[in-house]
Structures are given as structure tokens and as C-alpha cells.
Design a protein around this motif. Structure first.
Motif, mmCIF file in Angstrom:
data_model
loop_
_atom_site.group_PDB
_atom_site.id
_atom_site.type_symbol
_atom_site.label_atom_id
_atom_site.label_comp_id
_atom_site.label_asym_id
_atom_site.label_seq_id
_atom_site.Cartn_x
_atom_site.Cartn_y
_atom_site.Cartn_z
ATOM 1 N N VAL A 588 0.842 -1.197 0.000
ATOM 2 C CA VAL A 588 0.000 0.000 0.000
ATOM 3 C C VAL A 588 0.875 1.244 0.000
ATOM 4 O O VAL A 588 1.779 1.402 0.832
ATOM 5 C CB VAL A 588 -0.935 0.003 1.234
ATOM 6 N N GLY A 589 0.617 2.122 -1.001
ATOM 7 C CA GLY A 589 1.322 3.386 -1.068
ATOM 8 C C GLY A 589 2.701 3.334 -1.671
ATOM 9 O O GLY A 589 3.422 4.342 -1.641
ATOM 10 N N ASP A 595 -0.402 -0.717 -7.041
ATOM 11 C CA ASP A 595 -0.878 0.282 -6.066
ATOM 12 C C ASP A 595 -1.603 1.417 -6.774
ATOM 13 O O ASP A 595 -2.670 1.874 -6.321
ATOM 14 C CB ASP A 595 0.321 0.813 -5.281
ATOM 15 N N ARG A 599 -5.724 2.517 -6.384
ATOM 16 C CA ARG A 599 -6.146 3.862 -5.965
ATOM 17 C C ARG A 599 -6.951 4.558 -7.060
ATOM 18 O O ARG A 599 -7.921 5.266 -6.771
ATOM 19 C CB ARG A 599 -4.915 4.692 -5.590
ATOM 20 N N THR A 606 -10.340 4.767 1.075
ATOM 21 C CA THR A 606 -9.176 4.840 1.956
ATOM 22 C C THR A 606 -8.317 3.601 1.713
ATOM 23 O O THR A 606 -8.716 2.671 1.016
ATOM 24 C CB THR A 606 -9.613 4.886 3.424
ATOM 25 N N THR A 607 -7.119 3.598 2.324
ATOM 26 C CA THR A 607 -6.231 2.447 2.147
ATOM 27 C C THR A 607 -6.850 1.166 2.680
ATOM 28 O O THR A 607 -6.513 0.072 2.222
ATOM 29 C CB THR A 607 -4.892 2.689 2.858
ATOM 30 N N SER A 608 -7.751 1.299 3.617
ATOM 31 C CA SER A 608 -8.371 0.101 4.185
ATOM 32 C C SER A 608 -9.554 -0.389 3.362
ATOM 33 O O SER A 608 -9.973 -1.537 3.496
ATOM 34 C CB SER A 608 -8.823 0.360 5.624
ATOM 35 N N GLN A 610 -9.825 0.381 -0.216
ATOM 36 C CA GLN A 610 -9.526 0.235 -1.638
ATOM 37 C C GLN A 610 -9.270 -1.231 -1.970
ATOM 38 O O GLN A 610 -9.031 -2.058 -1.091
ATOM 39 C CB GLN A 610 -8.313 1.088 -2.024
ATOM 40 N N SER A 612 -7.708 -4.766 -3.186
ATOM 41 C CA SER A 612 -6.422 -5.408 -2.890
ATOM 42 C C SER A 612 -6.040 -6.436 -3.950
ATOM 43 O O SER A 612 -5.038 -7.122 -3.805
ATOM 44 C CB SER A 612 -6.466 -6.086 -1.515
#
Length: 735
Positions: A588-589, A595, A599, A606-608, A610, A612
Motif C-alpha cells: 500500500v502506497g 498500487d 487507488r 481509503t487504504t483500508s 480500496q 487489494s
């Protein structure tokens, strides 16, 4: 002034005139110069005085009657040290290459010429046998250094044995008969000599097999044998022989070999009386040295494992032939035959030849090539003995339930988990034995090094018309295992899967996700207990319109041939997934291709929350295909990612205004069938420009005349079908 000798011995020279010249010659030969003054005798040194004394003794021995002197007498050869000191015990033998000092005393040697040394191979000749005049030194029998010495005994005033002692060196190899004879002959008369015979021995020759000969050998079998000899100085090698209880005991390719050189022994064609042969290698140089090995001669035997097998249609399996007593390790030849086939001769194929214990690969025929109840016999025959064979029987040719290839960026996807799922509807009853945590999963398989997977028979369809799909997760497309990779292929009815090969790749994923988006929550959840069976069939049919799932290639037209498929945009979306698929995943990021994909497909997440994996990311994109307010940069990022991959083509050449998929039905199509589900667009054309959602979740919009646009999965686009109307003008140019 007179010569020194005449001055010193005038009376003697007068009485023995015949010795005058001999004495002069002898002294002048041995002294460094002429002596002109008696007082200079002391300058002669010990060596010169010795010769002078010898000359005086010679003169003193002259008979008054003027008679001739007697012949030289050669004493026995003495074995000494370097200074001429005799050894306490005279040797009778030497080893090869060994050396020893010798000297000899002569009497009646009037000219003091000493002895010449020579050596011959073999025993000494009978006493009195003359030697050839000037016999040369035979180095194969040894050598003397020097080959001439002064007669002993060595005077006490001489400090070493130089000139009196010779050094004999035995030959490097044992000579003929194993003996040599040393000769010391008078230089003045070679018929006067003495001799001594010595035994010349080396380290004893030894013979062995290297490696050991086999204890068992099949009839007609061959084996390479090699004898290793030590202390075989002449490198004469061995003679090979074989004995048995019959006349035919086998043969050798070479009956004589030197140490370390191979000969090939061929066993007899029939087992000899007693069942054994005795193979012997005998030293040529020393026939008393040999090595033997007893070999049991047995018939070759062969076996095959497994003896019965069931194999999938067009699938492969392994068999092993073990050939016992195959001395030359020639292995087995394979063949396959069958009966009752629909197509005679279509029995499958097998590896032509293997070594004993190695795997042979059998490839079964397809279902269409063999009838139910046919028997396939696979035979392994000994290459060395064609009369020996063994068989295996294929009792069942069973087609795979599902099989195919998983690919990413057109590369084999190795080590991926492939799961077969059944889509859920209100009419689907799943087997109670399925995984409670993944209720729609039927079974799984792993891909091999070529991306292949196979799910065999043994699993029942929930219902014959249950819609089935495959999901591939993980795997390595060349850059490492990618945990972010998830691909999808919509297969169709369960009853139609028998022996069909499928491809899972980015294109099948785009087609399936767009077509099934109205029923999807995630890869494990397609449909629900309340989902319409008709709608589910229509959605799977739409996926079949877009991509050929047996090849993974995007169609140009629908199955009916009427609708025009947006092939460039589907290829571009496939490239978008490829940008991530061909990597080893992301964190992540980290700004990697995966990645950025996660996004950009859901810019508000959010990262949680989005995505995977690639499948979930594409599903997020479908829901935002018409764009997201204030997030136009995300659409540009998606195009940039897609443009970075060229796995699929042709692709669009510019950033699109949206990511919808629209199938175009031109004017003049009337009320003909639109897709594989049998849906006719005429029932949706009630109002020009008014959207209509079919049971599959596709949105239909009628344009001018009979022209109609189908937005695949359009009901999922921002959950607002009306938003699709402005996109009609912005759709890609038809191919």
C-alpha cells in the motif's frame, strides 16, 4: 738428456729390449707428461706413482730369456661402495632401477689398460665363450658408469674409488628371463673376462577389475570390463578369456588390452551349463598374475508400473519400465495399441524409449477418438532382448471436468490457485459437502510450469444449468509471485463443460466482470439466493458475446454476428490489468503499478477500503465507468497504466472520456437476436433515448432509427442508467 725411464732402468732396458717400448708407451699414456728429471718423480702424485710402480713391476717380470709375458687374468667381480670397499655379502639380485658399485682386479696386464664393462640380458654363457669384439652397451639390460676402470686393488694412498669403481644401474623394467649378466673383460684382450649373473626383479604385478565385474548379466547383454594393473613396467596389459560349462561362453570386443582400457564382453545367447561364466584377465608380462570373476547368466526380465491406470481425456500420465539384468542398460521401447475405437489407431501416444527406471509419458486420446468400453494396452519391450516385454492396461479414459491455461500478459501463470465456482441463484441448490466458508466453490487446482490446470471428474454440478466460472489467484507470470493478481473467466452452464479447454486471462476478466457486475460482490460471491436464474443466464451469455473463453481472445462481433464489440476498449482494459499482472505485486502506497491501479479505480476509498486485487479493482472501475466527480485525474492514470502494457491489441490510442463498454447494433437489424441469451432489442425500443435495463443488468438505449447501444453491465455504472445517455456520443469509433 735421456728419457727418464732409460736413465732409471738402463740395465733392464738393455736386458729386455722388447719391453722398452711397451714401458715407454705405458708410462707416457698414463702420466700427465714426460719426466725429464729423476728428481721430479715426487711431483707425480699418488696416481702417477701407482702407474709408475706398475711399470716397474712389469719390467721386473721380464725373463732373462726374452720370452713373451702370460695372458691377462681377470679376477672375480667385486661389489663395493663408492670408495671401492667390498660389501660383506655380495648381492644375487637387484630390483628394477636399482644401482650398485663394482670393481675388478687384473693380473698380467702389462700395459695397465684395466677392464671394460658390459652387460647382457639372460644368464652367463658357458666358461670360455668369447665376447663379441667391442660389444656395445645394451641399455635395456642396464648401464655402467664409467664403462672402463683401472685394475684394482685400489692403492692405500688413493682417497676415493674414482677410476677404479664402476656404477651399474639395473634396467627400468624387468628384462627377459628376469636376469642380467655383468661382464668385466680385459681391455687389452676381450677374450679374458669374468662375469656374474644377477636376478632383476620389480614389485610384483597385480591385476584387478576396475570397476568390479557384474555378478549377474542377462543373455546377449553386454558389459564394459576394464583391467587395472600395477607394476606392469612394460605396459604389456592383459589377455582376456572366458570359460563356462558350454562351448558358447560369450566374446570380447578386444582380447588384449593395456591397463585401464575397456573391452566389451557380450554374454552368450543362451544360458550355459551351470548358469555361469568365468571371465579372466591375465597379465601378459607375468602370466602367473591374473584376476577372475564369475558371472551368473540369467534371462532379461521387464516389468511396468502401474499395471492398470485411468487417465483423463487428452491428459498425460507416467509409467515406468524396470528392466532387470540389462547389463548394457539399453532400457525399453514403448508402444500403444487399442481395440474398439471409433477411429482405429487413435490410442494415444507414449514416449518411444526410456532407460530402465525412467518415466515414460502417455498422452490419452480425446473423447471423440475412443468408444466407451475400449481397451488400451501399453507395452514396454526390452531393447536388448525383444522377446521380453510387459504391459499396462488403460481401463478408463475419463475426460477432465474443467481444464485449460491461466495466463497473465500472455505469459504462463505458474503456481496460481484456480477455483471452479458455481454462480448462486434462487434456483441453485449447492451440494451440502461444499466449503461452508466459500459456499459457491466447487473445487480447486494449481497451475503447472506452463500455466496449465486440470480439474478431473468426480464433482457434481449443483444443477446441469448452473452457471460456472473460474477464478485464478496469485501465481507467477515471470517477475515473481503476485499476491495482488486475481483473474476471472465466465464458463457457462455446468452441463457444457465436459472436456472443454478454457483460458483465464485479463481479457476474460474484463468480459466477465463487466457482464456479471450486476450480480457480483467479489470473486467468491457471484449471485445470491434471490438472484434471477434468467438474469444470470443472460449475464453469462453477454460475457460470451465479448470474449472467446476457449482462447482468451476478444470478439469483433457478438455470437449472433449482429452486434459490434468494442474490441479496442476491452483490449485497453485488459492491458490495464496486465500492467499489474506482470509484476510481483505491491504494498500500500508504494507507487507501483498495482498500487496505482487500486487507488485510481476507487479514488474516494481509503487504504483500508480500496481494492487489494486486480479483479476487485476492475469491479470498482465498472461502478465508476462514467467518471467520478472531481477525480478526472484517476481516469487519466488508468489510461497511462493501460498504455504501459501492449499485451493486447488493437487498443485505443487516446484517453477515453469514460470506461463504459458499449455494444453497437447498427440500423436495419430489425427484431433479430442480440446476444447469446436470445434477448431481442425490439422489446426495449419503445422510446427513443429512454434507457432500459435487461435481466442481465445491461442498459439499452435506442438512437436514431433502429440503431441501438447496449451498455454491458450498465446498471452498475454509478447506479444511474440515465448517466449513460450523454456517453453515447463519446463512445469509441466502431471497428
Amino acid at each position: 738428456m735421456k728419457n727418464f725411464t732409460e736413465d732409471l732402468f738402463p740395465t733392464r732396458f738393455n736386458q729386455c729390449p722388447e719391453e722398452k717400448e711397451v714401458m715407454k708407451s705405458s708410462i707416457s699414456m698414463r702420466l700427465p707428461g714426460k719426466i725429464s728429471d729423476p728428481r721430479s718423480v715426487c711431483s707425480l702424485g699418488a696416481f702417477g706413482i701407482a702407474w709408475l710402480a706398475a711399470g716397474l713391476l712389469t719390467l721386473a717380470g721380464c725373463s732373462s730369456g726374452g720370452g713373451s709375458s702370460s695372458k691377462p687374468q681377470v679376477g672375480a667381480i667385486a661389489f663395493t661402495d663408492v670408495n671401492g670397499t667390498p660389501q660383506k655379502t655380495a648381492p644375487t639380485s637387484l630390483t628394477v632401477g636399482q644401482g650398485i658399485y663394482v670393481d675388478v682386479n687384473l693380473t698380467n696386464d702389462p700395459q695397465l689398460l684395466g677392464a671394460d664393462w658390459s652387460v647382457t640380458c639372460g644368464s652367463a654363457p658357458p666358461p670360455g665363450t668369447p665376447l663379441p669384439p667391442g660389444q656395445p652397451q645394451d641399455e635395456s639390460c642396464g648401464t655402467f658408469t664409467p664403462a672402463h676402470t683401472i685394475s684394482g686393488p685400489i692403492p692405500s694412498y688413493v682417497i676415493d674409488g674414482k677410476g677404479y669403481v664402476a656404477f651399474y644401474t639395473a634396467p627400468a623394467a624387468t628384462p627377459k628371463q628376469g636376469v642380467v649378466t655383468l661382464f668385466a673383460s680385459s681391455t687389452v684382450d676381450h677374450t679374458r673376462f669374468t662375469s656374474v649373473t644377477l636376478t632383476i626383479g620389480g614389485l610384483p604385478i597385480s591385476v584387478g577389475f576396475a570397476p568390479a565385474a557384474p555378478s549377474v548379466l542377462g543373455v546377449n547383454a553386454t558389459v564394459q570390463l576394464k583391467a587395472a594393473l600395477t607394476n606392469d613396467a612394460t605396459n604389456a596389459g592383459v589377455n582376456w578369456s572366458v570359460l563356462c560349462g558350454s562351448t558358447a561362453c560369450g566374446s570380447f570386443s578386444a582380447t588384449q588390452t593395456i591397463s585401464g582400457v575397456i573391452t566389451t564382453y557380450t554374454a552368450p545367447a543362451a544360458i550355459p551349463n551351470g548358469g555361469t561364466v568365468k571371465v579372466t584377465a591375465t597379465s601378459v608380462a607375468d602370466p602367473t598374475k591374473a584376476v577372475s570373476s564369475t558371472i551368473q547368466i540369467v534371462p532379461i526380465s521387464i516389468s511396468v508400473t502401474p499395471q492398470t491406470l485411468s487417465v483423463g481425456t487428452a491428459a498425460t500420465t507416467s509409467l515406468i519400465a524396470t528392466v532387470a539384468h540389462d547389463g548394457a542398460n539399453k532400457g525399453a521401447d514403448w508402444s500403444v495399441a487399442c481395440t474398439n475405437t471409433k477411429t482405429p489407431g487413435s490410442c494415444g501416444t507414449i514416449t518411444a524409449h526410456t532407460m530402465s527406471g525412467a518415466e515414460a509419458t502417455y498422452t490419452a486420446p480425446s473423447v471423440t477418438d475412443i468408444a466407451v468400453g475400449s481397451t488400451i494396452v501399453i507395452t514396454a519391450t526390452s531393447t536388448a532382448d525383444s522377446t521380453k516385454s510387459a504391459t499396462a492396461t488403460v481401463t478408463t479414459i475419463q475426460g477432465d471436468f474443467v481444464a485449460g491455461l491461466a495466463q497473465a500478459a500472455h505469459e504462463p501463470l505458474r503456481g496460481a490457485l484456480v477455483t471452479l465456482y458455481a454462480a448462486m441463484t434462487s434456483d441453485t441448490a449447492l451440494s451440502p459437502s461444499t466449503n461452508a466458508n466459500n459456499v459457491s466453490a466447487v473445487t480447486t487446482a494449481m497451475t503447472d510450469s506452463k500455466g496449465g490446470f486440470s480439474i478431473p471428474y468426480g464433482y457434481e454440478c449443483p444443477k446441469p444449468d448452473a452457471q460456472m466460472y473460474l477464478v485464478s489467484t496469485g501465481g507467477n507470470a515471470g517477475s515473481g509471485i503476485n499476491p495482488d493478481l486475481s483473474l476471472l473467466a465466465a464458463l457457462g452452464p455446468c452441463s457444457h463443460l465436459d472436456a472443454t479447454r478454457f483460458v483465464i486471462n485479463e481479457a476474460t476478466t474484463v468480459a466477465a466482470v463487466y457482464a456479471l457486475s450486476g450480480f457480483m460482490k467479489d470473486a467468491q460471491t457471484v449471485g445470491s439466493a434471490s438472484a434471477s436464474p434468467v438474469g444470470m443466464v443472460a449475464a453469462f451469455s453477454t460475457a460470451a458475446d465479448l470474449v472467446d473463453v476457449t482462447s482468451g481472445v476478444v470478439h469483433t462481433h457478438t455470437v449472433s454476428g449482429i452486434g459490434v464489440i468494442p474490441r479496442p476498449k476491452i483490449n485497453t482494459l485488459a492491458n490495464l490489468l496486465s500492467a499489474c499482472a506482470k509484476t510481483a505485486g505491491s504494498a500500500v502506497g508504494d507507487g507501483s503499478a498495482c498500487d496505482r491501479l487500486f487507488r485510481a479505480t476507487n479514488p474516494g476509498a481509503t487504504t483500508s477500503t480500496q481494492a487489494s486485487n486486480t479483479l476487485q479493482a476492475l469491479l470498482d472501475l465498472v461502478q465508476k465507468a462514467t467518471g467520478s466527480l472531481n477525480h478526472h485525474a484517476s481516469l487519466e492514470t488508468l489510461y497511462e497504466l493501460a498504455a504501459s502494457s501492449s499485451s493486447f491489441g488493437p487498443a485505443i490510442s487516446a484517453n477515453p472520456d469514460d470506461w463504459t463498454l458499449s455494444v453497437q447494433f447498427p440500423n436495419g437489424t430489425g427484431g433479430q437476436e442480440l446476444n447469446a441469451a436470445g434477448i431481442s432489442f425490439t422489446k426495449f425500443m419503445t422510446t427513443e433515448g429512454a434507457p432500459f435495463i435487461d435481466p442481465a443488468g445491461n442498459v439499452w438505449i435506442r438512437g436514431n432509427g433502429n440503431a441501438t447501444t447496449e451498455f454491458v453491465g450498465g446498471a452498475s455504472y454509478a447506479r444511474d442508467p440515465q448517466a449513460l445517455i450523454p456517453t453515447i456520443a463519446a463512445t469509441e469509433t466502431l471497428p
